[in-house]
Design an enzyme around this catalytic site. Structure first.
Site, PDB file in Angstrom:
ATOM      1  N   HIS A 127       0.868  -1.281  -0.259  1.00  0.00           N
ATOM      2  CA  HIS A 127       0.134  -0.063   0.114  1.00  0.00           C
ATOM      3  C   HIS A 127       0.925   1.309  -0.161  1.00  0.00           C
ATOM      4  O   HIS A 127       2.527   1.262   0.060  1.00  0.00           O
ATOM      5  CB  HIS A 127      -1.117   0.201   1.419  1.00  0.00           C
TER       6      HIS A 127
HETATM    7  C1  T46 Z   1       2.825   0.489   7.075  1.00  0.00           C
HETATM    8  C2  T46 Z   1       3.360  -0.779   7.375  1.00  0.00           C
HETATM    9  C3  T46 Z   1       5.401  -0.570   7.040  1.00  0.00           C
HETATM   10  C4  T46 Z   1      -4.665  -0.433  12.693  1.00  0.00           C
HETATM   11  O1  T46 Z   1      -5.704  -0.689  14.020  1.00  0.00           O
HETATM   12  N1  T46 Z   1      -3.588   0.248  13.563  1.00  0.00           N
HETATM   13  C5  T46 Z   1      -2.457   0.645  13.155  1.00  0.00           C
HETATM   14  O2  T46 Z   1      -1.879   1.727  13.316  1.00  0.00           O
HETATM   15  C6  T46 Z   1      -1.932  -0.296  12.146  1.00  0.00           C
HETATM   16  C7  T46 Z   1      -0.526   0.175  11.191  1.00  0.00           C
HETATM   17  C8  T46 Z   1      -2.400  -1.464  11.711  1.00  0.00           C
HETATM   18  N2  T46 Z   1      -4.064  -1.273  11.812  1.00  0.00           N
HETATM   19  C9  T46 Z   1      -5.225  -2.542  11.589  1.00  0.00           C
HETATM   20  C10 T46 Z   1      -5.328  -1.963  10.422  1.00  0.00           C
HETATM   21  C11 T46 Z   1      -5.517  -3.587   8.956  1.00  0.00           C
HETATM   22  O3  T46 Z   1      -6.640  -3.970   9.942  1.00  0.00           O
HETATM   23  O4  T46 Z   1      -3.703  -3.383  11.613  1.00  0.00           O
HETATM   24  C12 T46 Z   1      -4.896  -4.008  10.043  1.00  0.00           C
HETATM   25  C13 T46 Z   1      -3.311  -4.674   9.995  1.00  0.00           C
HETATM   26  O5  T46 Z   1      -2.775  -3.992   8.950  1.00  0.00           O
HETATM   27  P1  T46 Z   1      -1.532  -3.482   7.708  1.00  0.00           P
HETATM   28  O6  T46 Z   1      -1.959  -4.481   6.907  1.00  0.00           O
HETATM   29  O7  T46 Z   1      -1.634  -1.865   7.063  1.00  0.00           O
HETATM   30  O8  T46 Z   1      -0.292  -4.038   7.782  1.00  0.00           O
HETATM   31  P2  T46 Z   1       1.004  -3.849   7.335  1.00  0.00           P
HETATM   32  O9  T46 Z   1       1.849  -4.057   7.930  1.00  0.00           O
HETATM   33  O10 T46 Z   1       0.502  -4.500   5.778  1.00  0.00           O
HETATM   34  O11 T46 Z   1       1.621  -2.586   7.270  1.00  0.00           O
HETATM   35  C14 T46 Z   1       2.144  -1.623   8.730  1.00  0.00           C
HETATM   36  C15 T46 Z   1       1.259  -0.391   8.328  1.00  0.00           C
HETATM   37  O12 T46 Z   1      -0.424  -0.682   8.467  1.00  0.00           O
HETATM   38  C16 T46 Z   1       1.639   0.418   7.373  1.00  0.00           C
HETATM   39  O13 T46 Z   1       0.663   1.602   7.967  1.00  0.00           O
HETATM   40  O14 T46 Z   1       2.922   1.694   6.367  1.00  0.00           O
HETATM   41  O15 T46 Z   1       3.310  -1.715   8.333  1.00  0.00           O
END
Ligand code: T46
Length: 145
Positions: free
Chosen positions: A57
């Protein structure tokens, strides 16, 4: 360290104190070492599946600095024009993830721990999770640089 060529990114090296005691002490000060006021910190651990890919993303506004504070992983960066893969394996060297930078994290080593410092609170509407949508926005000049 490979030079970062993609736009809106770069290395951030933190001060690391290693004295005559055991361990390292590494410091990140908001608005000083980190080019924004830190509003959120999150970390990712228990990465047990080395073939998993996280990220995939870009953020419209949120700026972040990503660190690998233990082990290693590969960070993929894509500004819509250039792509680059960076090996993250230094506990005091992070990468600035500016606005509108598609990023991926993969090839996690065992014991890998990621730490991310963010300029904003969590807001799902700040995410662009569709790559075609990301490219269209870049083409339309929504690069926010
Ligand atoms: C990024 C990379 C480097 C939350 O509820 N609060 C939060 O602060 C974060 C970071 C995530 N979430 C929830 C949103 C999703 O339902 O946790 C779940 C997994 O998030 P995501 O799929 O975006 O995770 P990554 O590891 O793909 O990405 C993360 C960060 O979300 C993103 O901002 O830049 O690490």
């Amino acid at each position: 360290m490979e030079k970062i060529r993609v736009l809106n990114s770069g290395y951030i090296t933190l001060k690391k104190i290693h004295d005559d005691r055991d361990g390292n002490l590494i410091i990140a000060e908001g608005s000083k070492d980190i080019p924004f006021e830190i509003k959120r910190v999150y970390y990712i651990n228990n990465l047990e599946n080395s073939i998993s890919v996280r990220g995939l993303h870009a953020h419209k506004n949120c700026q972040q600095v990503i660190f690998c504070i233990n082990g290693s992983f590969t960070l993929g960066l894509d500004d819509g024009h250039q792509k680059q893969k960076i090996l993250m394996n230094k506990d005091n060297v992070g990468v600035f993830l500016g606005k509108m930078l598609w990023h991926t994290m993969e090839d996690f080593s065992s014991g890998c721990v990621l730490m991310v410092l963010a300029s904003d609170l969590y807001d799902e509407s700040d995410y662009i999770r569709n790559y075609d949508d990301f490219l269209i926005r870049i083409k339309n000049g929504d690069s926010s640089f």
